[in-house]
Scaffold this motif. Sequence first.
Motif, PDB file in Angstrom:
ATOM      1  N   ARG A 174       0.949  -1.119   0.195  1.00 45.63           N
ATOM      2  CA  ARG A 174       0.383  -0.122   0.208  1.00 45.63           C
ATOM      3  C   ARG A 174       0.924   1.275   0.364  1.00 45.63           C
ATOM      4  N   ALA A 175       2.075   0.858  -0.547  1.00 41.49           N
ATOM      5  CA  ALA A 175       2.997   2.451  -0.714  1.00 41.49           C
ATOM      6  C   ALA A 175       2.253   3.446  -1.281  1.00 41.49           C
ATOM      7  N   LYS A 176       1.968   4.852  -0.716  1.00 40.62           N
ATOM      8  CA  LYS A 176       2.224   5.568  -1.379  1.00 40.62           C
ATOM      9  C   LYS A 176       3.872   6.719  -2.234  1.00 40.62           C
ATOM     10  N   ILE A 177       4.433   6.582  -3.655  1.00 39.60           N
ATOM     11  CA  ILE A 177       5.350   6.174  -3.988  1.00 39.60           C
ATOM     12  C   ILE A 177       5.806   7.623  -4.968  1.00 39.60           C
ATOM     13  N   PHE A 178       6.523   8.150  -4.487  1.00 45.26           N
ATOM     14  CA  PHE A 178       6.768   9.871  -5.559  1.00 45.26           C
ATOM     15  C   PHE A 178       8.158   9.537  -6.199  1.00 45.26           C
ATOM     16  N   THR A 179       6.996   9.947  -7.128  1.00 47.45           N
ATOM     17  CA  THR A 179       8.499  10.257  -8.456  1.00 47.45           C
ATOM     18  C   THR A 179       7.991  11.238  -9.226  1.00 47.45           C
ATOM     19  N   HIS A 180       9.152  11.400 -10.047  1.00 54.48           N
ATOM     20  CA  HIS A 180       9.568  12.528 -10.507  1.00 54.48           C
ATOM     21  C   HIS A 180      10.184  13.008 -11.915  1.00 54.48           C
ATOM     22  N   SER A 181      10.134  12.996 -12.908  1.00 50.73           N
ATOM     23  CA  SER A 181      10.309  13.032 -14.458  1.00 50.73           C
ATOM     24  C   SER A 181       9.267  11.595 -14.619  1.00 50.73           C
ATOM     25  N   ARG A 182      10.175  11.255 -16.244  1.00 47.34           N
ATOM     26  CA  ARG A 182       9.148   9.580 -16.390  1.00 47.34           C
ATOM     27  C   ARG A 182      11.270   8.755 -16.632  1.00 47.34           C
ATOM     28  N   SER A 183      11.408   8.040 -15.929  1.00 46.67           N
ATOM     29  CA  SER A 183      11.983   6.516 -16.110  1.00 46.67           C
ATOM     30  C   SER A 183      11.611   5.382 -16.916  1.00 46.67           C
ATOM     31  N   SER A 184      12.311   4.943 -17.569  1.00 43.57           N
ATOM     32  CA  SER A 184      11.881   3.745 -18.876  1.00 43.57           C
ATOM     33  C   SER A 184      12.303   2.903 -16.841  1.00 43.57           C
ATOM     34  N   GLN A 185      13.110   3.092 -16.173  1.00 47.87           N
ATOM     35  CA  GLN A 185      13.184   1.924 -15.522  1.00 47.87           C
ATOM     36  C   GLN A 185      12.006   2.278 -14.162  1.00 47.87           C
ATOM     37  N   VAL A 186      12.068   2.725 -13.617  1.00 51.63           N
ATOM     38  CA  VAL A 186      10.447   3.123 -12.620  1.00 51.63           C
ATOM     39  C   VAL A 186       9.962   2.329 -13.265  1.00 51.63           C
ATOM     40  N   LEU A 187       9.302   2.546 -14.662  1.00 52.43           N
ATOM     41  CA  LEU A 187       8.473   2.767 -14.866  1.00 52.43           C
ATOM     42  C   LEU A 187       8.086   0.497 -14.389  1.00 52.43           C
ATOM     43  N   ALA A 188       9.127   0.599 -15.275  1.00 56.33           N
ATOM     44  CA  ALA A 188       9.114  -1.469 -15.502  1.00 56.33           C
ATOM     45  C   ALA A 188       9.180  -1.277 -14.067  1.00 56.33           C
TER      46      ALA A 188
END
Length: 292
Positions: A120-134
Amino acid sequence: MGTPEPDSRACNIIETVRADTQSGAAQLATRALTLVRQWLAAGGVSTDALEQLLTDLAKARPSMVPLANAIDRVRPGLVGHQAVASAAEQALPMVDSVLEQIASANQRVAEIATTRIPERAKIFTHSRSSQVLALFRLLVQQGRNFSVICTQSSPGNEGFTLARELDELGVRVTVITDAQMGLFVPKADLVLCGCDTWLADGHFLNKAGSYPLALLARAEEKPLWVLADSFKDSTAPHDEVTLEEMAANQLGAPAGQHITVRNLYFEPVPVQLISGRISEQGVFSFPAEPGP
C-alpha cells in the motif's frame, strides 16, 4: 549529386535522438540502437558509414551516458574494414546482444527494487524513467497495492506521459506541478527516481528538479532510491559533464531586451542525499537510510 540514401537515414537517426526529450536514458539507448538495427537490416551500409554513425550517436546526448555506453558495447562487433556487404552481418548480432543486455538489466533492476516497496505504498516520483516504469509494471503484475504521486516535470512534461501509462495500468496516480513537491513529498512513503548518468565522484545526473526533490526527501526523512543499471556508469566527475540545454521557447517566457531564458534539462545530485542506488547488481546504500 544527392546524398546516398543510407547516409540520409543515418542523419535522420541522429536528429531523432537529439530531438527526443521524452525518453529516459535507457529507453533512448534502446530506441537509438533499434533505429540503427533497422538501418543495417535495410542493407547497403558500409563499415565506414556505420562507424561514423556510431561515433556521432555516442556524442549526440552527452547528459545521457547509457547511449554512449551501449555503443561502446556494439563496437567490438566491427572488426577491421571489410566489404560493404559485410557491415550488417558484423554489427547486427552485437546490436541485438546489447539490446538484450539493456532489457535484461532493466528487468533485473525492477525485480530487485520490488523488495524496497512496502504494501500500500504511496510512491513519489519525478520525471519519467523507463526503469521506474518497469518497476511499476512489475508491481501491477504481482498484484501489489500502491499509488503514485508524480510531478508534471516541466517544461518537457514527461510526468504527463507517465501518468497516462499508469492510468492504462490501472494505477491510481496524482499529478502535481513541480512547485508542489514540498506539499506532497510529506504524504509519500518513499521517493523513487531514475538516473541518466551515474558519475564517478559521488553524484548522478537526472532531470532538473531532482536535486530539490532529494533535499526534500532528506528533510522529510523519506527514503529515496535511485534506479540506475550499469549502463548509466560514467568515469566523469560532475564538474566536467555537459548539462544539456534545450530550446528556451519551451518555457513560454516573455521576450525582452534584458530577459535571458535558460532551459537546462539535467542537474547533478550528490549521492549523500539519497538512501541508495538499485542496479541489476543489487542494492547499494549510502551513509544512512532516512526514515523507517
